[in-house]
Design a protein around this motif. Structure first.
Motif, mmCIF file in Angstrom:
data_model
loop_
_atom_site.group_PDB
_atom_site.id
_atom_site.type_symbol
_atom_site.label_atom_id
_atom_site.label_comp_id
_atom_site.label_asym_id
_atom_site.label_seq_id
_atom_site.Cartn_x
_atom_site.Cartn_y
_atom_site.Cartn_z
ATOM 1 N N LEU A 171 -34.057 72.167 -27.161
ATOM 2 C CA LEU A 171 -33.631 74.296 -26.969
ATOM 3 C C LEU A 171 -34.132 74.533 -28.316
ATOM 4 C CD1 LEU A 171 -30.333 73.653 -25.165
ATOM 5 C CD2 LEU A 171 -32.660 74.996 -23.620
ATOM 6 N N VAL A 230 -27.078 69.720 -19.144
ATOM 7 C CA VAL A 230 -27.650 70.866 -20.426
ATOM 8 C C VAL A 230 -28.277 70.157 -20.668
ATOM 9 C CG1 VAL A 230 -26.567 72.197 -21.937
ATOM 10 C CG2 VAL A 230 -25.119 71.885 -20.513
ATOM 11 N N VAL A 258 -28.470 80.942 -22.962
ATOM 12 C CA VAL A 258 -28.574 79.255 -22.713
ATOM 13 C C VAL A 258 -29.724 79.290 -21.154
ATOM 14 C CG1 VAL A 258 -27.217 77.109 -21.857
ATOM 15 C CG2 VAL A 258 -26.293 78.820 -23.833
#
Length: 208
Positions: free
Chosen positions: A99, A93, A110
């Motif tokens: 992000l 991730v 996501v």
């Protein structure tokens, strides 16, 4: 910790049999270092509608080479602003710090893997008389696997070769001079915005 740099480069398309010409005659270049080969593997992440690549944003997780880690590339005029974060053990991730930068584009979604790219990169450093690296030439042989766009669809595989000349610690005139030598040898200035855009061109509805 997130590091940042400005990426200034020129791309060229070449055929498989293209021979990189001698570059030690380029103005300002006093020495050309021996080539160094890297085997790179990168997984590019985006939203289902490819929102990032459509706005010239790239988010990838790369292993191999001296700059492995998470890379977020953002448009900055003719150049690109690149943010870099280290890999975290046990997770695929993207770091929250990256992000957060593109939170407005993601709108709560996501990003997930859309392309896996393997690159054999041969890097040549161009140095001045003091040993300073002015620019680097990367000779990339690329195989990109695009995830199926629909359930039950088949992945798409594309392969190509390209050259990238990236400024390191020299003037932009070096890029132009190297480009002239490459074009004279048969290289073609690339119209592509990025490797990712080219890999996804069938889904983006353009040539890359």
């Amino acid at each position: 910790m997130v590091a940042e740099q400005l990426e200034i480069e020129r791309k060229f398309d070449v055929d498989g049999e293209f021979a990189v010409p001698a570059l030690d005659g380029v103005p300002g270049v006093a020495a050309v270092a021996g080539p160094v080969t890297h085997e790179l593997a990168a997984v590019y992440h985006d939203t289902a509608d490819l929102r990032l690549v459509r706005t010239r944003v790239t988010l990838r997780r790369r292993t191999g080479g001296p700059d492995e880690g998470w890379h977020l590339k953002l448009p900055a005029g003719a150049a690109r602003r690149e943010l870099h974060a280290p890999l975290a053990d046990g997770t695929d991730v993207a770091p929250a710090e990256l992000l957060d930068v593109i939170g407005g584009l993601l709108a709560g979604e996501v990003p997930a893997p859309v392309v896996t790219m393997r690159t054999r990169r041969v890097v040549t450093a161009l140095r001045d008389a003091a040993g300073r690296v002015l620019a680097e030439l990367a000779d990339d042989t690329v195989t990109a696997t695009v995830a199926a766009g629909t359930a039950g669809g088949a992945p798409e595989v594309r392969s190509w070769r390209e050259l990238e000349v990236e400024l390191v610690d020299g003037p932009e005139a070096v890029l132009a001079a190297v480009g002239e030598v490459l074009v004279a040898a048969g290289a073609r200035p690339s119209p592509r915005a990025s490797k990712l855009a080219f890999a996804l061109s069938s889904r983006l509805g353009r040539s890359g």
